[in-house]
Design a protein around this motif. Sequence first.
Motif, PDB file in Angstrom:
ATOM      1  N   LEU A 193       0.870  -1.295   0.054  1.00 52.79           N
ATOM      2  CA  LEU A 193       0.046   0.047   0.035  1.00 52.79           C
ATOM      3  C   LEU A 193       0.718   1.327   0.047  1.00 52.79           C
ATOM      4  CD1 LEU A 193      -2.612  -0.863   2.602  1.00 52.79           C
ATOM      5  CD2 LEU A 193      -3.031  -0.601   0.165  1.00 52.79           C
ATOM      6  N   THR A 194       0.338   2.117  -0.964  1.00 56.45           N
ATOM      7  CA  THR A 194       1.248   3.479  -0.790  1.00 56.45           C
ATOM      8  C   THR A 194       0.570   4.432  -0.172  1.00 56.45           C
ATOM      9  OG1 THR A 194       0.228   4.221  -2.911  1.00 56.45           O
ATOM     10  CG2 THR A 194       1.933   2.931  -3.429  1.00 56.45           C
ATOM     11  N   ILE A 195       1.114   5.599  -0.171  1.00 56.73           N
ATOM     12  CA  ILE A 195       0.435   6.804   0.764  1.00 56.73           C
ATOM     13  C   ILE A 195      -0.964   7.126   0.098  1.00 56.73           C
ATOM     14  CG2 ILE A 195       0.670   9.024   1.553  1.00 56.73           C
ATOM     15  CD1 ILE A 195       3.646   8.810   1.478  1.00 56.73           C
ATOM     16  N   ALA A 196      -0.827   6.934  -1.238  1.00 55.27           N
ATOM     17  CA  ALA A 196      -1.950   7.540  -1.944  1.00 55.27           C
ATOM     18  C   ALA A 196      -3.212   6.453  -1.714  1.00 55.27           C
ATOM     19  CB  ALA A 196      -1.783   7.412  -3.443  1.00 55.27           C
ATOM     20  N   GLU A 197      -2.807   5.389  -1.772  1.00 53.60           N
ATOM     21  CA  GLU A 197      -3.805   4.185  -1.422  1.00 53.60           C
ATOM     22  C   GLU A 197      -4.337   4.292  -0.266  1.00 53.60           C
ATOM     23  OE1 GLU A 197      -2.635   0.379  -4.373  1.00 53.60           O
ATOM     24  OE2 GLU A 197      -1.218   1.131  -2.986  1.00 53.60           O
ATOM     25  N   ARG A 198      -3.523   4.840   0.912  1.00 53.87           N
ATOM     26  CA  ARG A 198      -4.019   4.733   2.278  1.00 53.87           C
ATOM     27  C   ARG A 198      -4.947   6.051   2.285  1.00 53.87           C
ATOM     28  NH1 ARG A 198      -1.414   1.415   5.630  1.00 53.87           N
ATOM     29  NH2 ARG A 198       0.267  -0.086   5.072  1.00 53.87           N
ATOM     30  N   LEU A 199      -4.599   7.056   1.558  1.00 51.22           N
ATOM     31  CA  LEU A 199      -5.346   8.266   1.754  1.00 51.22           C
ATOM     32  C   LEU A 199      -6.812   8.257   1.278  1.00 51.22           C
ATOM     33  CD1 LEU A 199      -2.607  11.008   1.405  1.00 51.22           C
ATOM     34  CD2 LEU A 199      -3.688  10.118   3.574  1.00 51.22           C
ATOM     35  N   LYS A 200      -6.932   7.376   0.349  1.00 50.86           N
ATOM     36  CA  LYS A 200      -8.251   7.416  -0.387  1.00 50.86           C
ATOM     37  C   LYS A 200      -9.364   7.121   0.463  1.00 50.86           C
ATOM     38  CE  LYS A 200      -7.170   5.854  -5.217  1.00 50.86           C
ATOM     39  NZ  LYS A 200      -8.320   6.881  -5.807  1.00 50.86           N
ATOM     40  N   PRO A 201      -9.503   6.355   1.573  1.00 56.87           N
ATOM     41  CA  PRO A 201     -10.941   6.337   2.322  1.00 56.87           C
ATOM     42  C   PRO A 201     -11.202   7.338   3.203  1.00 56.87           C
ATOM     43  CG  PRO A 201      -9.295   4.237   2.606  1.00 56.87           C
ATOM     44  CD  PRO A 201      -8.414   5.284   1.801  1.00 56.87           C
ATOM     45  N   ALA A 202      -9.808   8.400   3.236  1.00 58.15           N
ATOM     46  CA  ALA A 202     -10.373   9.729   3.804  1.00 58.15           C
ATOM     47  C   ALA A 202     -10.734  10.762   2.661  1.00 58.15           C
ATOM     48  CB  ALA A 202      -9.175  10.217   4.673  1.00 58.15           C
ATOM     49  N   GLY A 203     -11.023  10.399   1.807  1.00 56.72           N
ATOM     50  CA  GLY A 203     -11.724  11.219   0.459  1.00 56.72           C
ATOM     51  C   GLY A 203     -10.560  11.948   0.050  1.00 56.72           C
ATOM     52  N   TYR A 204      -9.467  11.693  -0.166  1.00 56.31           N
ATOM     53  CA  TYR A 204      -8.163  12.526  -0.735  1.00 56.31           C
ATOM     54  C   TYR A 204      -8.058  12.309  -2.083  1.00 56.31           C
ATOM     55  CZ  TYR A 204      -5.962  14.528   3.526  1.00 56.31           C
ATOM     56  OH  TYR A 204      -6.251  15.320   4.551  1.00 56.31           O
ATOM     57  N   ALA A 224      -1.627   2.424 -10.900  1.00 55.93           N
ATOM     58  CA  ALA A 224      -1.989   1.388 -10.337  1.00 55.93           C
ATOM     59  C   ALA A 224      -1.630   1.348  -9.014  1.00 55.93           C
ATOM     60  CB  ALA A 224      -0.942   0.190 -10.930  1.00 55.93           C
ATOM     61  N   GLN A 225      -1.068   2.411  -8.289  1.00 55.57           N
ATOM     62  CA  GLN A 225      -0.887   2.547  -6.771  1.00 55.57           C
ATOM     63  C   GLN A 225      -1.473   3.627  -6.125  1.00 55.57           C
ATOM     64  OE1 GLN A 225       0.735   0.326  -5.325  1.00 55.57           O
ATOM     65  NE2 GLN A 225       2.377  -0.639  -6.228  1.00 55.57           N
ATOM     66  N   GLY A 226      -2.731   3.847  -6.748  1.00 52.15           N
ATOM     67  CA  GLY A 226      -3.686   4.946  -5.989  1.00 52.15           C
ATOM     68  C   GLY A 226      -3.709   6.294  -6.387  1.00 52.15           C
ATOM     69  N   PHE A 227      -2.833   6.676  -7.606  1.00 49.29           N
ATOM     70  CA  PHE A 227      -2.882   8.186  -7.720  1.00 49.29           C
ATOM     71  C   PHE A 227      -3.881   8.411  -9.062  1.00 49.29           C
ATOM     72  CE2 PHE A 227       1.534   7.633  -5.980  1.00 49.29           C
ATOM     73  CZ  PHE A 227       1.476   8.686  -5.187  1.00 49.29           C
ATOM     74  N   ASP A 228      -4.726   9.251  -8.673  1.00 50.12           N
ATOM     75  CA  ASP A 228      -5.854   9.648  -9.635  1.00 50.12           C
ATOM     76  C   ASP A 228      -5.484  10.197 -10.814  1.00 50.12           C
ATOM     77  OD1 ASP A 228      -8.186   8.514  -7.744  1.00 50.12           O
ATOM     78  OD2 ASP A 228      -7.200  10.122  -6.577  1.00 50.12           O
ATOM     79  N   ASP A 229      -4.547  11.203 -10.500  1.00 48.86           N
ATOM     80  CA  ASP A 229      -3.924  12.140 -11.566  1.00 48.86           C
ATOM     81  C   ASP A 229      -2.544  11.900 -11.600  1.00 48.86           C
ATOM     82  OD1 ASP A 229      -6.543  13.351 -12.149  1.00 48.86           O
ATOM     83  OD2 ASP A 229      -6.374  14.831 -10.729  1.00 48.86           O
ATOM     84  N   TYR A 230      -2.164  11.955 -12.804  1.00 50.51           N
ATOM     85  CA  TYR A 230      -0.395  11.725 -13.018  1.00 50.51           C
ATOM     86  C   TYR A 230       0.152  12.348 -14.121  1.00 50.51           C
ATOM     87  CZ  TYR A 230      -2.748   7.933 -15.802  1.00 50.51           C
ATOM     88  OH  TYR A 230      -3.397   7.339 -16.392  1.00 50.51           O
ATOM     89  N   TYR A 231       1.185  12.958 -14.040  1.00 49.98           N
ATOM     90  CA  TYR A 231       1.926  13.428 -15.153  1.00 49.98           C
ATOM     91  C   TYR A 231       3.269  12.731 -14.811  1.00 49.98           C
ATOM     92  CZ  TYR A 231       2.110  17.012 -18.991  1.00 49.98           C
ATOM     93  OH  TYR A 231       2.390  17.647 -19.966  1.00 49.98           O
ATOM     94  N   SER A 232       3.442  11.693 -15.147  1.00 49.77           N
ATOM     95  CA  SER A 232       4.454  10.843 -14.938  1.00 49.77           C
ATOM     96  C   SER A 232       5.566  10.604 -15.993  1.00 49.77           C
ATOM     97  CB  SER A 232       4.142   9.259 -14.619  1.00 49.77           C
ATOM     98  OG  SER A 232       5.262   8.496 -14.144  1.00 49.77           O
TER      99      SER A 232
END
Length: 469
Positions: A105-116, A164-172
């Motif tokens: 789990l990444t930070i991004a995936e962990r923050l999703k349940p809090a509405g981030y 694939a690791q929780g990021f909704d928007d990306y400019y990778s």
Amino acid sequence: MKLNALLLLLLLAGVVPAAVADGNPNIIVILTDDQGYADLGCQGVVKDVKTPNIDSLAAAGVRCTAGYITAPQCSPSRAGLLTGRYQARFGLEEIALCPLPLEELTIAERLKPAGYRNGFVGKWHLDVNVLCEDWLKKNVTDLKPAARGYQVPAGLAEKFSPHAQGFDDYYSGELKRYRTNFTLDGKAEPQPRMVSDDRFRVDVQSDAAVAFIEKNKAAPFYLHVAYYAPHVPLEATAKYLARFPGDMPTRRRYALAMLSAVDDGVGRIVAKLKESGLDQNTLIFFTSDNGAPLKGKKDVPIDNPDGAWDGSLNDPLNGEKGQLLEGGIRVPFIVSWPKELPSGKTYDRPVSSLDIAATALHVAGLPHDPKLDGVNILPNLRGETQTDAHPALFWRFWGQTAVRAGDWKLIRQPDQKELLFNLANDLSEQRDLLSQQPEKARELRELLSKWESQMVPPKPRAVVKGEAF
């Protein structure tokens, strides 16, 4: 599946994921690449660097003088930061051991349940790459050799990319080519696509960071900005090079110019937050993925493929990228949150990039996960506790291991030779105290052995020609 399991745990803990608490802060992580400890004006080490915006960030928050990352190389360091777990727990201990396992789990995936809303910009480097020999041999049937390592089949790396690791928007992306699902004016793309941009990479990455904030300013967001600077290949525009006249090594001038561009980007990010009324309630972390690669500080032309020094400096520390001496693992580390943290404070006890995930979960109102190796460091930064955030910190890389507990640090080198330093009075690690302090060495050795017993066994170091990333 892993997000569903996390949501269930939160519900059982009494957290309502759909409800975002009033005042939840935005969270921004700004990560530079191969930036040495010396190279911020606020560090007070060198006089040629110009970073007024980052210095202002430090003046508005807490500058941690003993900030560490988890590895002296980019991929394992990034894996530790983004998961909040020692990468030795899941075997990603060097570039060749990518990709980041999808079950982590990444930070991004962990923050999703809090509405981030989660955004990623810049260098990812946790997907499948040409050096991943073991992984590719296990997972690709028709494997073909490349100039370095093996070809990565089209579309495979994308399966381990930020989205694939929780990021909704990306400019990778790092150089000229970026995979994105939003435009630089903050609009959503109809579908993800590859874009080409020949402009200076730091400016492109800053544009994307500001665009993400514009696109997501109405709700709490987590933005991870991974600048590809001052890592080689060195490049800079005349605008930034002109800020550093005078006689100096060419590689040093380019490093300073690239860091000045990063500084401008940080200024733009903070200005966008102020414009949007978000500056007071945004928690910002600024750090580097590892120390600078010095390689004898040879000032070869910037287009020389054998030029390994990126022009950055680790002074007054000993060591460099790839080593577990302080110069490889102690990095600039700033934490700013005007609403909640004191301004202009210097904190000199050890903190780790592992702590970013745990602190982010805390401020988002989510319960601490005991699987995390990091801790919420806000009480330490506020001065609410005098106890170190970690009883000990640990490292393992390329046959080296190290532990820091209090002011003492033990390093075991690949040939099993040990070194013992007291960092309180020997920051540059010049005086080996192993023979004088056998009991302290034994104590640290036992801590290190216990930690290693909890990690997956190390794999032999991958032998590759140079390090291209």
